[in-house]
Design a protein around this motif. Sequence first.
Motif, mmCIF file in Angstrom:
data_model
loop_
_atom_site.group_PDB
_atom_site.id
_atom_site.type_symbol
_atom_site.label_atom_id
_atom_site.label_comp_id
_atom_site.label_asym_id
_atom_site.label_seq_id
_atom_site.Cartn_x
_atom_site.Cartn_y
_atom_site.Cartn_z
ATOM 1 N N THR A 103 -18.462 39.902 -8.169
ATOM 2 C CA THR A 103 -19.864 40.232 -7.900
ATOM 3 C C THR A 103 -20.754 39.802 -9.067
ATOM 4 O OG1 THR A 103 -19.205 42.139 -6.561
ATOM 5 C CG2 THR A 103 -21.474 42.098 -7.350
ATOM 6 N N THR B 123 -21.094 36.037 -9.008
ATOM 7 C CA THR B 123 -21.956 35.628 -7.895
ATOM 8 C C THR B 123 -23.414 35.853 -8.230
ATOM 9 O OG1 THR B 123 -20.263 36.027 -6.204
ATOM 10 C CG2 THR B 123 -22.562 36.085 -5.482
ATOM 11 N N LEU C 61 -17.361 35.818 -5.689
ATOM 12 C CA LEU C 61 -16.646 36.499 -4.617
ATOM 13 C C LEU C 61 -15.912 35.522 -3.709
ATOM 14 C CD1 LEU C 61 -19.355 39.167 -3.770
ATOM 15 C CD2 LEU C 61 -17.101 39.616 -4.739
ATOM 16 N N THR D 269 -14.118 41.999 0.229
ATOM 17 C CA THR D 269 -15.027 40.950 -0.238
ATOM 18 C C THR D 269 -16.180 40.751 0.730
ATOM 19 O OG1 THR D 269 -13.151 39.812 -1.284
ATOM 20 C CG2 THR D 269 -15.186 38.559 -0.994
ATOM 21 N N VAL E 51 -18.677 43.577 0.416
ATOM 22 C CA VAL E 51 -19.538 43.441 -0.770
ATOM 23 C C VAL E 51 -20.620 42.387 -0.533
ATOM 24 C CG1 VAL E 51 -19.611 42.775 -3.200
ATOM 25 C CG2 VAL E 51 -17.746 44.208 -2.361
ATOM 26 N N LEU F 192 -24.638 42.973 -0.593
ATOM 27 C CA LEU F 192 -25.564 42.213 -1.437
ATOM 28 C C LEU F 192 -26.712 41.637 -0.619
ATOM 29 C CD1 LEU F 192 -23.233 40.156 -3.835
ATOM 30 C CD2 LEU F 192 -24.787 42.013 -4.451
#
Length: 222
Positions: A14, A17, A173, A193, A196, A200
Amino acid sequence: MTWSEMQPLLTQGTFDTLYMVLWSTLVTVLGGLPVGILLVLTDQGGLLQNRPVNKVLGVIVNIGRSLPFIILLIFLIPVTTAIVGTFIGPTAMIVPLAIGAIPFFARLVETAVREVDHGLVEAVESMGGGIPTLVGKVLLPQSLPSLVAAVTTTVITLIGYSAMAGAVGGEGLGSKAITYGFQRFETGFMVATVVVLIALVTVIQLIGDGVVRLLARRGRTA
């Protein structure tokens, strides 16, 4: 894979990214904003009307938007290496991410600026206002809510690009999902993943929408 094993991988993914996306967004805005404005100003009836320049810019932007990001990523490996010194890692990925997103963002900027009331533009021109006045006092302030929406859309697009970058040496990610989820058949990690990434995108969209509504309300009360 247990949660205690997944947690540091997801945290690092994260962070990487967000690092790639935030820096590439900054470069994209700095590069795409003037290109989008120039597309409007050099078009027919614009203050800098120049058909050849407008056509060339339009072709470049269209080509940039047409290329699949994964192909562009590989094609730009020599350019990335020349700029950063390597084509692997989150810092290196900023180069292709920004180059891939600039044409996309430029078109969004062009659309946003074209929505500005033409009467305001004509009023500035009739008072002898030059390009800096037109852009700084009319085009940018009047199109600000749409520009914020364009930035939000671009950030979300860059998150998707960054996930693809994981396939060819990028971190984040996407890389973690390929290495620890796909290649090791860890379905739970793949699902985590994806969750997440969805979180986001959702948070960024909510923030962007909130800023757009706030700017729109201020515009109505101004």
